[in-house]
Scaffold this motif. Structure first.
Motif, PDB file in Angstrom:
ATOM      1  N   VAL A 177      37.953  34.486  42.025  1.00  0.00           N
ATOM      2  CA  VAL A 177      38.620  35.791  41.455  1.00  0.00           C
ATOM      3  C   VAL A 177      39.707  35.163  40.382  1.00  0.00           C
ATOM      4  O   VAL A 177      39.568  36.010  39.211  1.00  0.00           O
ATOM      5  CB  VAL A 177      39.238  36.561  42.501  1.00  0.00           C
ATOM      6  CG1 VAL A 177      40.067  37.834  41.796  1.00  0.00           C
ATOM      7  CG2 VAL A 177      38.254  36.902  43.783  1.00  0.00           C
ATOM      8  N   SER A 178      40.713  34.158  40.806  1.00  0.00           N
ATOM      9  CA  SER A 178      41.719  33.823  39.755  1.00  0.00           C
ATOM     10  C   SER A 178      40.788  33.190  38.526  1.00  0.00           C
ATOM     11  O   SER A 178      41.393  33.669  37.665  1.00  0.00           O
ATOM     12  CB  SER A 178      42.287  32.712  40.430  1.00  0.00           C
ATOM     13  OG  SER A 178      43.373  32.151  39.494  1.00  0.00           O
TER      14      SER A 178
ATOM     15  N   SER B 276      39.385  36.464  36.539  1.00  0.00           N
ATOM     16  CA  SER B 276      40.243  37.360  35.991  1.00  0.00           C
ATOM     17  C   SER B 276      41.227  36.615  35.167  1.00  0.00           C
ATOM     18  O   SER B 276      41.771  37.100  33.867  1.00  0.00           O
ATOM     19  CB  SER B 276      41.325  38.109  37.026  1.00  0.00           C
ATOM     20  OG  SER B 276      41.932  36.993  38.008  1.00  0.00           O
ATOM     21  N   GLY B 277      41.595  35.084  35.079  1.00  0.00           N
ATOM     22  CA  GLY B 277      42.260  34.394  34.185  1.00  0.00           C
ATOM     23  C   GLY B 277      41.663  34.397  32.959  1.00  0.00           C
ATOM     24  O   GLY B 277      42.164  34.413  31.739  1.00  0.00           O
TER      25      GLY B 277
ATOM     26  N   ALA C  81      42.124  37.552  31.128  1.00  0.00           N
ATOM     27  CA  ALA C  81      43.698  37.792  31.013  1.00  0.00           C
ATOM     28  C   ALA C  81      43.916  36.952  29.519  1.00  0.00           C
ATOM     29  O   ALA C  81      44.611  37.103  28.551  1.00  0.00           O
ATOM     30  CB  ALA C  81      44.582  37.448  31.873  1.00  0.00           C
TER      31      ALA C  81
ATOM     32  N   ASN D 251      41.953  43.591  29.326  1.00  0.00           N
ATOM     33  CA  ASN D 251      42.751  44.369  30.260  1.00  0.00           C
ATOM     34  C   ASN D 251      41.720  44.876  31.411  1.00  0.00           C
ATOM     35  O   ASN D 251      40.866  45.835  31.027  1.00  0.00           O
ATOM     36  CB  ASN D 251      43.476  45.479  29.774  1.00  0.00           C
ATOM     37  CG  ASN D 251      44.485  46.341  30.802  1.00  0.00           C
ATOM     38  OD1 ASN D 251      44.815  45.490  31.535  1.00  0.00           O
ATOM     39  ND2 ASN D 251      44.848  47.257  30.619  1.00  0.00           N
ATOM     40  N   ILE D 252      41.717  44.348  32.611  1.00  0.00           N
ATOM     41  CA  ILE D 252      40.760  44.733  33.615  1.00  0.00           C
ATOM     42  C   ILE D 252      41.223  46.086  34.173  1.00  0.00           C
ATOM     43  O   ILE D 252      42.128  46.514  34.325  1.00  0.00           O
ATOM     44  CB  ILE D 252      40.953  43.725  35.019  1.00  0.00           C
ATOM     45  CG1 ILE D 252      40.601  42.416  34.763  1.00  0.00           C
ATOM     46  CG2 ILE D 252      40.177  44.472  36.032  1.00  0.00           C
ATOM     47  CD1 ILE D 252      40.504  41.358  35.413  1.00  0.00           C
TER      48      ILE D 252
ATOM     49  N   ALA E 247      38.160  46.079  39.165  1.00  0.00           N
ATOM     50  CA  ALA E 247      37.490  44.759  39.380  1.00  0.00           C
ATOM     51  C   ALA E 247      36.918  44.927  40.809  1.00  0.00           C
ATOM     52  O   ALA E 247      37.747  45.398  41.653  1.00  0.00           O
ATOM     53  CB  ALA E 247      38.681  43.628  39.215  1.00  0.00           C
TER      54      ALA E 247
END
Lengths: 279, 279, 279, 279
Positions: B14-15, B18-19, B22, B27-28, B31
């Protein structure tokens, strides 16, 4: 371990949160996020394993709070091995109480129930069968302040973290709720229809074709608290009021058990008078 | 923009995802992730805005594929402004076809329908009213290979990306599916009950109290494809077969419309013969 | 008093039946009829008060049988003050058993339960709490004939009229059913889907979006008996097999309790492998 | 032929009614009765064939009325070959209108629709496609009396027997209803919750977990008329107001279509502000 966070929405929040978990060596099992665009709020629920986590257990909460502060939000942390102590308030009807006690015993609800309080004595034998301490605290308009004080003392004595009103049929005062605020109620109607007393009688009078039950957090405004779960049941013209009551028992206990499980699994987040339910 | 990724499960996914969003300035918005523990698979769906995204549009897909490769998985990317071209296959019954055409026109289904193919001619006027090209391709056991070739040619000519079988009542051959594989079907039973022909007749014979409909991706094994959505309807002894058929029409068109919307909004991920539906 | 009659259809049957009630001074409270056109059968359920009835109690059954003979059909008569003696068969799981015992005690199910038989001993304490005789009759393939004989003897000894299989998990032999045939079972699937063993595991494997439970009369053909009631529950990709089992418990006990109440209120008529449910 | 009768309850009514049918040579196909014990009323719906009936067609209604008079009640008679003329009132939204026109054309609703009236012009092309006369009668507070008069004239001109409000979004005045009283409405909430304007917005504000639709007969008290059918749909925190509106369309058109079919099949009886629905 479950982390719940609410904060003002801005870019890169998922990355920030999941990065924090990853950098500490946690493994995310479930992650669910929601942006309430109108309110400009970001809500997140992250469930992660902490075997080999980089922070000692007692350091996690402070770290999470620091993270939340930095994001201008609020966080709640829950260790899955901490089983909450829950008190059930009841009156004369047994269906919700029995259901909750059975679900607790069978492991379906991750809670312990050290205490049942009722304003009548009928349910004492049932509690005894389940080995639960039963306290009868009668309630009259005149005795209410004193009775509520007794109840608060019992909650303190038993170190109760959550109260469930399982057809308690009494309204808790604002004074009570100020001192103990985490309370879940089951209302026997499809809120906001039929707030208040005798919803089945009024549903019958109105000739509805569906009845319902609503499990919600208790606030001072009666039946106006944040809704967690609603269930429904079809009825027809052959159903008398007593049939509505009978059918209602099934839908009530289901709504309450589901809501309680969602709460206990930290799948519910409350904000602005409403809930996000990460189910 | 919607990113769907499946890869072997491991920490920090996930990191990582999403990283990546980002760091590129996305912009999420939503999720959602799921870990299939038994299969050891991680599934992720991320919806993010790309205003001011750090990568030019044509560079996003290669970047995503590189990311997926590194994770040993597979990714799919969907730009929300690309409206897929969908062909509907029908036979004589109008309820599903009309429903889909109306939902498309009203903006409820983000797709365009340039082509309807049917093995009978009855639905031509309906398609004309909606300004959709109608092609009648009759089908007999003998003509099947040739007819399917005609259909494949039509799909190519109209640059179709998805086929929806809206009560088409014909089985597509393995040869057809090899050449065009993204097909959604509505089966008028609660699969796996009553696979195959005449499910309502067989449901009536069995005396069931509930009927259903199943929307699923089509595979060569008839009625065995990954299920997207199932809906149900109560029936009783007063219902004759024709009542089951009538009630079934409502539950069929609802299941199909829901499944199609889920597919079009890229909320469905298929793996190992099943679906994860991020609804 | 409830009269159920099945006979070949012909004109004036409602008039004939209601006339018979009226001429004897009975007052019809509910009357429901159904004509199965395909089968050429007329089914009728009439509930009437017998205060001041023209026939003495013991003469009613012979009169009804004479009436049925004249119509070439079969009648069943039930006096509402006769509370049937019901045995519950269980195994290790408590949810259905507890539910039925509680509903009986609370007056929701008009029956008495003098006997519970299980092939394991775990449920003995629960039965003791409810003051019900518990008999453990272990069952192995080798001991089955003998064990079933023991069970039949217990049924005779307790003058049992109806057996309910509340997650009994054993198949009753044809020999047993020949000697005791009024048996209601709860199957944990949406029949005819997932007949046989481990339906939740197979439902999970198939990736269904809805699970169900079926309460039915038991016949020698496993899971093929006349269906009384079916309930369903939605599931999604987050649900593991154990979640299906957990959610299934709620839908199982509801289907079984509803079916049993319908049976006890003589609202179910069985014919040609199916039921008419006058609800 | 369908006979509906309401009269004070007393013994032998079923016998009397079915005897009347039998003596005239009619054959009862369905018969359903209900006693409202609290109200002391008997309601009956009898469907019977009149091939070879002893009374000529024009003599049946007088005979039925004489029978009803003798019982102190009221009867309604409906010949199945008389297809009622129905006007649909609409505004800008097409989903309910299209649904009703399609169901009429496909034979699912036994009615004819010679007239659609709307206060806006958007739906004219849709009506033209279905070959239905479309009249636009704009409505402002000032023009209301005149506009309603125009509408009443149109109803008279087209010999309309029933008006269906298919998301008409205007309140019919008491004066209108006095002159034309058989009107069915669809309200986009689960009445009595969210009476009045913008129910989906208010449902969203309240944070409900279920939305609904209610089809009811129109009375002067807005949203208080007898309920025929209610349907529901689950929602969650991800649903914005526009999602509630979208999901609501499906449940609205289903509730309205079901209610209308029940009405047209004369399965609904209205009394004391409520309905008995013989389904």
């Amino acid at each position: 371990m479950i982390l719940q966070l609410i904060c003002p929405d801005r870019p890169a929040l998922v990355s920030e949160l999941s990065g924090w978990v990853a950098v500490n060596g946690g493994n995310i099992l479930h992650a669910d996020h929601h942006t309430d665009v109108g309110a400009g709020l970001f809500l997140s629920r992250i469930e992660f394993g902490i075997e080999g986590f980089g922070l000692p257990r007692e350091a996690i909460a402070p770290a999470v709070n620091a993270l939340a502060d930095r994001l201008g939000g609020q966080a709640q942390l829950h260790f899955s091995d901490e089983i909450p102590r829950v008190a059930i308030f009841a009156s004369k009807q047994s269906h919700c109480l029995l259901d909750l006690l059975w679900r607790t015993r069978s492991g379906e609800l991750p809670m312990q129930v050290p205490l049942v309080i009722a304003n009548h004595s009928q349910l004492e034998p049932l509690c005894r069968e389940f080995g639960v301490c039963f306290e009868c605290v009668p309630m009259t308009p005149a005795s209410k302040p004193e009775a509520e004080q007794t109840m608060l003392d019992l909650l303190a004595e038993h170190r109760i973290e959550l109260v469930v009103l399982a057809k308690y049929m009494q309204v808790l005062s604002g004074a009570f709720l100020e001192r103990f605020s985490t309370v879940i109620n089951i209302h026997h109607s499809f809120l906001p229809a039929f707030k208040g007393a005798q919803p089945y009688h009024r549903a019958w009078d109105r000739g509805v074709k569906v009845i319902g039950a609503t499990a919600h957090y208790v606030t001072e405004d009666l039946d106006d608290g944040p809704i967690i779960e609603q269930t429904i049941e079809h009825v027809n013209h052959r159903d008398e009021v007593e049939d509505l009551i009978r059918k209602g028992r099934d839908t009530e206990r289901l709504a309450l058990a589901r809501a309680l499980r969602l709460h206990l699994c930290r799948q519910v987040m409350v904000y602005r008078g409403r809930t996000a339910v990460f189910a």
